[in-house]
Design a protein around this motif. Sequence first.
Motif, short mmCIF file in Angstrom:
data_model
loop_
_atom_site.label_atom_id
_atom_site.label_comp_id
_atom_site.label_asym_id
_atom_site.label_seq_id
_atom_site.Cartn_x
_atom_site.Cartn_y
_atom_site.Cartn_z
N ALA A 1 0.63 -0.95 0.26
CA ALA A 1 0.05 -0.23 0.17
C ALA A 1 0.83 1.84 -0.79
O ALA A 1 0.21 2.41 -0.38
N GLY A 2 2.31 0.96 0.60
CA GLY A 2 3.11 2.21 0.16
C GLY A 2 3.86 2.34 1.23
O GLY A 2 3.59 1.52 2.50
N ASP A 3 4.72 3.75 1.26
CA ASP A 3 5.35 3.77 2.50
C ASP A 3 4.42 4.25 3.63
O ASP A 3 5.08 4.52 5.56
N ASP A 4 3.41 4.96 3.70
CA ASP A 4 2.70 5.89 4.76
C ASP A 4 1.65 4.81 5.39
O ASP A 4 1.30 4.40 5.02
N PRO A 5 2.32 4.63 7.22
CA PRO A 5 1.63 3.71 8.05
C PRO A 5 0.34 3.53 8.18
O PRO A 5 -0.67 3.13 7.83
N ARG A 6 -0.59 5.55 7.28
CA ARG A 6 -1.71 5.17 7.04
C ARG A 6 -2.66 4.23 6.15
O ARG A 6 -3.28 3.90 6.52
N GLN A 7 -2.32 4.77 5.10
CA GLN A 7 -2.23 4.01 3.93
C GLN A 7 -1.93 2.18 4.33
O GLN A 7 -2.50 1.01 3.99
N GLN A 8 -0.42 1.86 4.24
CA GLN A 8 -0.93 0.77 5.26
C GLN A 8 -1.66 -0.01 6.35
O GLN A 8 -1.97 -1.47 5.78
N LEU A 9 -1.97 0.47 6.96
CA LEU A 9 -4.02 0.49 8.39
C LEU A 9 -4.69 -0.43 7.16
O LEU A 9 -5.66 -0.82 7.96
N VAL A 10 -4.74 0.18 6.47
CA VAL A 10 -5.76 0.15 5.62
C VAL A 10 -5.86 -0.88 4.05
O VAL A 10 -5.98 -2.00 4.09
N GLY A 11 -4.16 -1.20 3.72
CA GLY A 11 -4.17 -1.64 2.68
C GLY A 11 -3.67 -3.47 3.25
O GLY A 11 -4.24 -4.38 2.30
N MET A 12 -3.31 -3.53 4.18
CA MET A 12 -3.01 -5.05 5.11
C MET A 12 -4.73 -5.64 5.14
O MET A 12 -4.36 -6.49 4.70
N GLU B 1 -1.01 -6.27 18.25
CA GLU B 1 0.29 -5.58 18.63
C GLU B 1 1.44 -4.89 17.47
O GLU B 1 1.63 -3.77 17.08
N TRP B 2 1.45 -5.90 16.55
CA TRP B 2 1.78 -5.30 14.99
C TRP B 2 0.87 -4.58 14.43
O TRP B 2 1.61 -2.90 13.84
N VAL B 3 -0.39 -3.98 14.81
CA VAL B 3 -0.62 -3.30 13.82
C VAL B 3 -0.97 -1.95 14.83
O VAL B 3 -1.11 -0.60 14.19
N HIS B 4 -0.53 -1.91 16.12
CA HIS B 4 -0.70 -1.16 16.79
C HIS B 4 0.96 -0.68 16.61
O HIS B 4 0.66 0.96 16.66
N GLY B 5 1.76 -1.18 16.56
CA GLY B 5 3.21 -0.46 16.37
C GLY B 5 2.99 0.24 14.56
O GLY B 5 3.70 1.57 14.91
N LEU B 6 2.04 -0.52 13.71
CA LEU B 6 1.37 0.39 12.33
C LEU B 6 1.40 2.11 12.89
O LEU B 6 0.68 2.72 12.31
N ALA B 7 -0.24 1.97 13.91
CA ALA B 7 -0.95 2.94 14.52
C ALA B 7 -0.22 3.77 14.94
O ALA B 7 0.03 5.28 14.92
N GLU B 8 1.04 2.99 15.89
CA GLU B 8 1.57 4.17 16.63
C GLU B 8 2.32 5.03 15.47
O GLU B 8 3.09 6.26 15.38
#
Length: 194
Positions: free
Chosen positions: A79-90, A134-141
């Motif tokens: 989904a890209g480098d942006d963690p916001r997009q990664q949270l959706v891309g997963m 925990e992994w998703v928490h890390g992305l959210a942080e």
Amino acid sequence: MAGTVKRPPARQRILDTASELFREHGLRGVGVDRIIDQSGVAKATLYAHFPSKDELAAEYLRRTDDSWRGKLRAAALAAGDDPRQQLVGMFDAVAASYRRHGFHGCPFINAAAESEPGTAAHTVTVEHKQLVREWVHGLAEAAGAPQPHALALQLTLLIDGTLAAGRLEQNEAMPAAAKAAARVLVEQAIPAPH
């Protein structure tokens, strides 16, 4: 000898066979005798590698954990480098699961429904869910969520619910709806950078 096909080691054959059967029929729906028969090993060989069916089920779940978390990470990174997009891309990993032939829902939720607390299979299931959260928490942080724990909980519950629904109905609109809901949750929880 030329033309001889080398068989995988016994442990791998047992685990491959059990994984396929557990995924298709559930932990309780598969007996040790069926695994022995289909993997082509002796009973003593199975028990030499896996002291109990519960240990075999736990190893199947560990293998599945590695695979599933890898798929989530790959979908997030795609989904890209942006963690916001990664949270959706997963959520693309969830959609891909629905498209897989023979999808039977979340193997961990299925295993939790069939195993008693305190068993090896149940313990691996709980650990898996904690590791994903925990992994998703890390992305959210990393994305700057003011309440990363709350967002991680919401998103992992959305993943779990979507995968559980796939056990009942393999409607590809479900993962698409979950991804849309995830996008709303992320946008509400994390202000867009200016």
